[in-house]
Design an enzyme around this catalytic site. Structure first.
Site, PDB file in Angstrom:
ATOM      1  N   VAL A 130      13.955 -45.638  45.034  1.00  0.00           N
ATOM      2  CA  VAL A 130      14.206 -44.300  44.627  1.00  0.00           C
ATOM      3  C   VAL A 130      15.614 -44.051  45.059  1.00  0.00           C
ATOM      4  O   VAL A 130      16.356 -43.467  44.084  1.00  0.00           O
ATOM      5  CB  VAL A 130      13.276 -43.118  45.381  1.00  0.00           C
ATOM      6  CG1 VAL A 130      13.698 -41.813  45.027  1.00  0.00           C
ATOM      7  CG2 VAL A 130      11.934 -43.429  44.892  1.00  0.00           C
ATOM      8  N   GLU A 131      16.066 -44.479  46.020  1.00  0.00           N
ATOM      9  CA  GLU A 131      17.486 -44.005  46.477  1.00  0.00           C
ATOM     10  C   GLU A 131      18.607 -44.670  46.024  1.00  0.00           C
ATOM     11  O   GLU A 131      19.011 -43.969  45.054  1.00  0.00           O
ATOM     12  CB  GLU A 131      17.602 -44.394  48.111  1.00  0.00           C
ATOM     13  CG  GLU A 131      16.519 -43.491  48.916  1.00  0.00           C
ATOM     14  CD  GLU A 131      16.664 -43.551  50.717  1.00  0.00           C
ATOM     15  OE1 GLU A 131      17.814 -43.521  51.068  1.00  0.00           O
ATOM     16  OE2 GLU A 131      15.583 -43.798  51.174  1.00  0.00           O
TER      17      GLU A 131
END
Length: 356
Positions: free
Chosen positions: A155-156
């Site tokens: 996600v990051e």
């Protein structure tokens, strides 16, 4: 007449010194500077108590296994601001840990490289190198290990694997001499391990000394009377059980909440069970790293999910969930004043510069 005048002159010559002398003996006492009596006994006791639980910040957060050098810090700083460390090129470390805003993005949770939001609040990077553990669930032992986590997080920053980012950076001409200067003994300097070591070396310089550090170094005048009162209230209430050390936190994991269910007070939307997510152990349910309180007035919203925006409300909740106390508004206000004294000066090397 001449004799009379001489007599008067002689009399004045005698009287004036007497008058002047009397004046200096009487009224002159009020003009003398009053000697500084020094700290009161109460102030001495407060300092001694504070020095038991807290330590002033060092100049840098050293790691014997990752020696800090100018070349390594320069490289780490460049990497910290480089969006090429994310798959789509949208995110850098600074995107979620903005050094201009005390190391956070001031969002409940942060936006990832592809536009999705993570599950947990981004903690400040300032003073993080002094923490005993990293991440809200404590899964990394130091900032060297932590630095690689976001890069590979789907996600990051969404880099698929270590080899992918190594190949990508090896294709950046500017990085070749920088890595070689930072790791002169390595045959192949551009490795994932060296990427994380460099970022960590930079982060180890990101410390924010405040007036509280001056106080801990025995400057009695560094804190105001109100801030000292807040410090005393903070310690007497029991906050120092978890929030201690040079970072005023970051030294341990703790259950949130020890008393009751934090969700009822924070109105959290999710159901984050903390360390249990990693270990699957019921005993680890709702275990989170105790955050640092340095710069806390600047790093909201608060808690692992960013569910509380107001610092005074966060203080109230912590009193209830961790101390089983209904803190009075007066005590909350006093603690708030002390916490503001933990806001430090941002280091000069935190400002972004173009790659050379």
């Amino acid at each position: 007449m001449r004799l009379k005048f001489d007599h008067m002159k002689n009399s004045l010559a005698f009287i004036l010194p007497v008058i002047i002398g009397l004046s200096s003996c009487g009224g002159g006492q009020q003009d003398q500077p009053v000697a500084d009596a020094g700290p009161s006994q109460a102030d001495k006791d407060l300092l001694q108590q504070a020095q038991t639980y807290f330590q002033a910040l060092p100049a840098t957060a050293e790691n014997s296994e990752n020696k800090i050098t100018d070349e390594k810090v320069k490289l780490g700083k460049t990497l910290y601001f480089d969006t090429r460390l994310s798959l789509k090129g949208n995110n850098s470390c600074n995107s979620c840990h903005n050094l201009d805003t005390y190391g956070v993005d001031n969002l409940p949770t942060s936006k990832g490289d592809a536009g999705n939001f993570g599950e947990r609040n981004s903690p400040t990077v300032y003073n993080a190198a002094l923490h005993a553990i990293q991440f809200w669930d404590g899964r990394a032992k130091d900032v060297e290990e932590q630095a690689g986590g976001p890069i590979l997080n789907p996600v990051e920053m969404a880099i698929p694997n270590e080899a992918f980012i190594e190949k990508k950076l090896r294709g950046v001409e500017e990085y070749q001499p920088m890595f070689k200067a930072a790791f002169p003994d390595d045959k192949e300097a551009i490795t994932f391990a060296n990427i994380t070591k460099s970022i960590a070396a930079f982060e180890r310089t990101l410390l924010t000394p405040s007036k509280f550090d001056d106080f801990l170094k025995s400057d009695n005048n560094a804190l105001t009377a109100e801030e000292k009162d807040g410090l005393k209230t903070f310690m007497d209430a029991g906050c120092i059980t978890c929030h201690n050390g040079p970072a005023v936190g970051g030294t341990m994991m703790q259950k949130f909440a020890l008393f009751g269910d934090y969700r009822e007070l924070t109105h959290s939307k999710g159901n984050d069970e903390g360390l249990k997510k990693q270990t699957k152990k019921e005993s680890d349910k709702d275990m989170f790293k105790v955050p640092s309180l340095r710069n806390i007035e600047k790093t909201g919203p608060y808690f692992h999910d960013g569910s509380v925006a107001d610092l005074k409300e966060a203080i109230k909740i912590m009193g209830k969930t961790e101390l089983n106390k209904d803190l009075s508004q007066a005590d909350i206000d006093k603690i708030y004043v002390f916490l503001k004294a933990l806001t430090g000066k941002l280091p000069n090397n935190a400002k972004q510069t173009a790659m050379n």
